[in-house]
Design a protein around this motif. Structure first.
Motif, PDB file in Angstrom:
ATOM      1  N   ARG A 161      59.206 -30.634 -92.801  1.00  0.00           N
ATOM      2  CA  ARG A 161      58.256 -31.741 -92.741  1.00  0.00           C
ATOM      3  C   ARG A 161      56.962 -31.275 -92.093  1.00  0.00           C
ATOM      4  NH1 ARG A 161      62.663 -34.400 -90.395  1.00  0.00           N
ATOM      5  NH2 ARG A 161      61.495 -34.663 -88.458  1.00  0.00           N
ATOM      6  N   THR A 162      55.867 -31.621 -92.720  1.00  0.00           N
ATOM      7  CA  THR A 162      54.539 -31.390 -92.165  1.00  0.00           C
ATOM      8  C   THR A 162      53.754 -32.679 -92.386  1.00  0.00           C
ATOM      9  OG1 THR A 162      53.601 -30.575 -94.253  1.00  0.00           O
ATOM     10  CG2 THR A 162      54.640 -28.943 -92.810  1.00  0.00           C
ATOM     11  N   PRO A 163      52.603 -32.853 -91.735  1.00  0.00           N
ATOM     12  CA  PRO A 163      51.815 -34.066 -91.977  1.00  0.00           C
ATOM     13  C   PRO A 163      51.502 -34.223 -93.471  1.00  0.00           C
ATOM     14  CG  PRO A 163      50.979 -32.921 -90.066  1.00  0.00           C
ATOM     15  CD  PRO A 163      51.999 -32.009 -90.687  1.00  0.00           C
ATOM     16  N   GLY A 164      52.066 -35.253 -94.075  1.00  0.00           N
ATOM     17  CA  GLY A 164      51.795 -35.514 -95.488  1.00  0.00           C
ATOM     18  C   GLY A 164      52.753 -34.850 -96.452  1.00  0.00           C
ATOM     19  N   HIS A 165      53.711 -34.074 -95.958  1.00  0.00           N
ATOM     20  CA  HIS A 165      54.631 -33.371 -96.856  1.00  0.00           C
ATOM     21  C   HIS A 165      56.060 -33.437 -96.323  1.00  0.00           C
ATOM     22  CE1 HIS A 165      51.331 -31.525 -99.145  1.00  0.00           C
ATOM     23  NE2 HIS A 165      50.762 -31.291 -97.988  1.00  0.00           N
ATOM     24  N   ARG A 166      57.012 -33.455 -97.258  1.00  0.00           N
ATOM     25  CA  ARG A 166      58.430 -33.316 -96.935  1.00  0.00           C
ATOM     26  C   ARG A 166      59.090 -32.589 -98.084  1.00  0.00           C
ATOM     27  NH1 ARG A 166      62.946 -35.075 -98.685  1.00  0.00           N
ATOM     28  NH2 ARG A 166      64.801 -35.291 -97.367  1.00  0.00           N
ATOM     29  N   ALA A 167      59.902 -31.594 -97.768  1.00  0.00           N
ATOM     30  CA  ALA A 167      60.548 -30.818 -98.828  1.00  0.00           C
ATOM     31  C   ALA A 167      61.932 -30.369 -98.381  1.00  0.00           C
ATOM     32  CB  ALA A 167      59.699 -29.601 -99.194  1.00  0.00           C
ATOM     33  N   ASP A 168      62.884 -30.404 -99.321  1.00  0.00           N
ATOM     34  CA  ASP A 168      64.208 -29.832 -99.106  1.00  0.00           C
ATOM     35  C   ASP A 168      64.213 -28.462 -99.777  1.00  0.00           C
ATOM     36  OD1 ASP A 168      65.430 -32.053 -97.745  1.00  0.00           O
ATOM     37  OD2 ASP A 168      65.494 -33.105 -99.669  1.00  0.00           O
ATOM     38  N   LEU A 169      64.361 -27.426 -98.983  1.00  0.00           N
ATOM     39  CA  LEU A 169      64.265 -26.062 -99.482  1.00  0.00           C
ATOM     40  C   LEU A 169      65.635 -25.402 -99.490  1.00  0.00           C
ATOM     41  CD1 LEU A 169      61.060 -24.957 -97.527  1.00  0.00           C
ATOM     42  CD2 LEU A 169      61.215 -25.989 -99.805  1.00  0.00           C
ATOM     43  N   ILE A 170      65.963 -24.742-100.590  1.00  0.00           N
ATOM     44  CA  ILE A 170      67.251 -24.070-100.745  1.00  0.00           C
ATOM     45  C   ILE A 170      67.018 -22.579-100.933  1.00  0.00           C
ATOM     46  CG2 ILE A 170      69.347 -23.887-102.144  1.00  0.00           C
ATOM     47  CD1 ILE A 170      68.973 -26.805-102.904  1.00  0.00           C
ATOM     48  N   ASN A 171      67.692 -21.787-100.111  1.00  0.00           N
ATOM     49  CA  ASN A 171      67.599 -20.320-100.173  1.00  0.00           C
ATOM     50  C   ASN A 171      66.155 -19.828-100.107  1.00  0.00           C
ATOM     51  OD1 ASN A 171      70.405 -19.933-100.391  1.00  0.00           O
ATOM     52  ND2 ASN A 171      70.339 -20.287-102.601  1.00  0.00           N
ATOM     53  N   ARG A 172      65.378 -20.452 -99.217  1.00  0.00           N
ATOM     54  CA  ARG A 172      63.981 -20.036 -99.091  1.00  0.00           C
ATOM     55  C   ARG A 172      63.601 -19.676 -97.657  1.00  0.00           C
ATOM     56  NH1 ARG A 172      60.045 -20.154-102.680  1.00  0.00           N
ATOM     57  NH2 ARG A 172      60.580 -20.724-104.826  1.00  0.00           N
ATOM     58  N   LEU A 219      61.353 -28.319 -88.761  1.00  0.00           N
ATOM     59  CA  LEU A 219      62.460 -27.911 -89.616  1.00  0.00           C
ATOM     60  C   LEU A 219      63.735 -28.573 -89.100  1.00  0.00           C
ATOM     61  CD1 LEU A 219      61.921 -24.033 -89.905  1.00  0.00           C
ATOM     62  CD2 LEU A 219      60.929 -25.844 -91.314  1.00  0.00           C
ATOM     63  N   GLU A 220      64.530 -29.122 -90.010  1.00  0.00           N
ATOM     64  CA  GLU A 220      65.813 -29.688 -89.636  1.00  0.00           C
ATOM     65  C   GLU A 220      66.908 -29.034 -90.472  1.00  0.00           C
ATOM     66  OE1 GLU A 220      66.161 -33.884 -89.551  1.00  0.00           O
ATOM     67  OE2 GLU A 220      64.752 -34.110 -87.878  1.00  0.00           O
ATOM     68  N   SER A 256      64.523 -17.239 -93.990  1.00  0.00           N
ATOM     69  CA  SER A 256      65.188 -16.054 -93.446  1.00  0.00           C
ATOM     70  C   SER A 256      64.712 -15.863 -92.007  1.00  0.00           C
ATOM     71  CB  SER A 256      64.870 -14.812 -94.289  1.00  0.00           C
ATOM     72  OG  SER A 256      63.466 -14.561 -94.285  1.00  0.00           O
ATOM     73  N   LEU A 257      65.402 -14.974 -91.305  1.00  0.00           N
ATOM     74  CA  LEU A 257      65.018 -14.626 -89.938  1.00  0.00           C
ATOM     75  C   LEU A 257      64.555 -13.182 -89.930  1.00  0.00           C
ATOM     76  CD1 LEU A 257      67.991 -16.270 -88.051  1.00  0.00           C
ATOM     77  CD2 LEU A 257      65.594 -16.786 -87.607  1.00  0.00           C
ATOM     78  N   ASP A 258      63.374 -12.934 -89.369  1.00  0.00           N
ATOM     79  CA  ASP A 258      62.911 -11.552 -89.290  1.00  0.00           C
ATOM     80  C   ASP A 258      63.504 -10.899 -88.027  1.00  0.00           C
ATOM     81  OD1 ASP A 258      61.378 -12.247 -87.079  1.00  0.00           O
ATOM     82  OD2 ASP A 258      59.492 -12.322 -88.175  1.00  0.00           O
ATOM     83  N   PRO A 259      63.346  -9.588 -87.856  1.00  0.00           N
ATOM     84  CA  PRO A 259      63.957  -8.891 -86.715  1.00  0.00           C
ATOM     85  C   PRO A 259      63.558  -9.450 -85.354  1.00  0.00           C
ATOM     86  CG  PRO A 259      63.244  -7.300 -88.358  1.00  0.00           C
ATOM     87  CD  PRO A 259      62.712  -8.634 -88.794  1.00  0.00           C
ATOM     88  N   SER A 260      62.399 -10.088 -85.266  1.00  0.00           N
ATOM     89  CA  SER A 260      61.950 -10.634 -83.982  1.00  0.00           C
ATOM     90  C   SER A 260      62.473 -12.042 -83.741  1.00  0.00           C
ATOM     91  CB  SER A 260      60.419 -10.649 -83.923  1.00  0.00           C
ATOM     92  OG  SER A 260      59.886 -11.562 -84.876  1.00  0.00           O
ATOM     93  N   GLY A 261      63.250 -12.593 -84.696  1.00  0.00           N
ATOM     94  CA  GLY A 261      63.809 -13.927 -84.524  1.00  0.00           C
ATOM     95  C   GLY A 261      62.931 -15.041 -85.062  1.00  0.00           C
ATOM     96  N   ARG A 262      61.822 -14.706 -85.714  1.00  0.00           N
ATOM     97  CA  ARG A 262      60.965 -15.746 -86.296  1.00  0.00           C
ATOM     98  C   ARG A 262      61.540 -16.207 -87.626  1.00  0.00           C
ATOM     99  NH1 ARG A 262      54.703 -15.106 -86.704  1.00  0.00           N
ATOM    100  NH2 ARG A 262      55.286 -13.377 -88.068  1.00  0.00           N
ATOM    101  N   ILE A 263      61.427 -17.515 -87.882  1.00  0.00           N
ATOM    102  CA  ILE A 263      61.871 -18.065 -89.161  1.00  0.00           C
ATOM    103  C   ILE A 263      60.746 -17.924 -90.179  1.00  0.00           C
ATOM    104  CG2 ILE A 263      62.667 -20.125 -90.377  1.00  0.00           C
ATOM    105  CD1 ILE A 263      63.764 -21.127 -87.724  1.00  0.00           C
ATOM    106  N   ARG A 264      61.082 -17.329 -91.309  1.00  0.00           N
ATOM    107  CA  ARG A 264      60.119 -17.187 -92.403  1.00  0.00           C
ATOM    108  C   ARG A 264      60.558 -18.047 -93.576  1.00  0.00           C
ATOM    109  NH1 ARG A 264      57.422 -11.291 -92.990  1.00  0.00           N
ATOM    110  NH2 ARG A 264      57.047 -10.860 -90.803  1.00  0.00           N
ATOM    111  N   ILE A 265      59.593 -18.627 -94.254  1.00  0.00           N
ATOM    112  CA  ILE A 265      59.869 -19.492 -95.399  1.00  0.00           C
ATOM    113  C   ILE A 265      58.982 -19.071 -96.560  1.00  0.00           C
ATOM    114  CG2 ILE A 265      59.865 -21.861 -96.251  1.00  0.00           C
ATOM    115  CD1 ILE A 265      60.166 -22.796 -93.364  1.00  0.00           C
TER     116      ILE A 265
END
Length: 244
Positions: free
Chosen positions: A31-42, A75-76, A44-53
């Motif tokens: 969810r972002t201001p003005g947007h909501r999306a259900d994402l599947i298989n999109r 993100l939920e 991942s976690l990079d080596p530093s622990g950041r979530i990438r989409i």
């Protein structure tokens, strides 16, 4: 020593539990201001622990992030038991912060994706009706449980193909907690042990069967499960002896 206890989770740091949920999940709600999306298989976690989409580069959200360079986001992720039980929700996590572009890559069917990363500001984990805040730095530094990628397949295999094994394992649960139980289903497996769901006509109870020691690598799982089964068999022998 491990044993049966009435809890769905091992008292590990919440950060590892949350990291495990994120690593094992295949879907999330963004969810972002003005947007909501259900994402599947999109994600991942990079080596530093950041979530990438990975976002379709021609989507409205990707366009907004490209123009603004940073967008507030939430993100939920819902952690669901892979086996068929009445209440499949094992936990929920909410991660909030800011999405910013990382790179554009050709990764899906020759369609360009905009890869964005979440700069975490707050993290929340809810399990068994209890909500805890997790420090973003602790989340980034935590390692997912070593069975995270295999858990769903292992639990489903145990449930579908080895009902007698589940029955033997249930003997480790105190008789007073087995009273009125109509169905037993494995609902969680991690390096600390196995969780069984004891279902009654109304309601249920989760019981953890702890390993004698935590797994150091996944190759030890067969040995630890064999130890649990032997303890279950021993409990059954003691019960028969007492009854005789």
């Amino acid at each position: 020593m491990g044993g049966a206890r009435l809890s769905n989770i091992h008292p590990d740091a919440s950060a590892q539990r949350l990291r495990t949920i994120v690593a094992a999940a295949t879907s999330l709600e963004l969810r972002t201001p003005g947007h909501r999306a259900d994402l599947i298989n999109r994600h991942s976690l990079d080596p530093s622990g950041r979530i990438r989409i990975d976002l379709p580069v021609d989507s409205r959200l990707a366009t907004d992030i490209t123009h603004q360079r940073e967008v507030a986001a939430v993100l939920e992720i819902t952690d669901l038991a892979p086996t068929p039980v009445r209440d499949r929700v094992r936990g929920r996590c909410t991660l909030s912060g800011w999405l910013a572009p990382v790179t554009i890559s050709d990764t899906r069917n020759d369609d360009e994706d905009l890869t964005v990363a979440l700069d975490l500001a707050a993290v929340e984990l809810s399990v068994d009706g209890i909500t805890a805040m997790v420090d973003p730095a602790d989340f980034a530094a935590a390692e997912p449980d070593l069975l995270a990628a295999e858990e769903a397949e292992l639990l489903c295999h145990l449930d579908r193909r080895h009902p007698r094994t589940v029955e033997r394992l249930c003997r480790l649960v105190e008789p007073r907690h087995r009273h009125g139980v109509q169905r037993v289903v494995p609902v969680r497996l991690d390096r600390h042990g196995l969780v069984l769901r004891l279902e009654r006509v109304s309601g249920h109870r989760d019981v953890r069967l702890g390993f004698t020691s935590a797994l150091r690598h996944s190759g030890e799982l067969r040995e630890r499960m064999a130890e649990l089964l032997e303890r279950g068999t021993a409990c059954s022998r003691r019960t028969r002896t007492w009854l005789n």
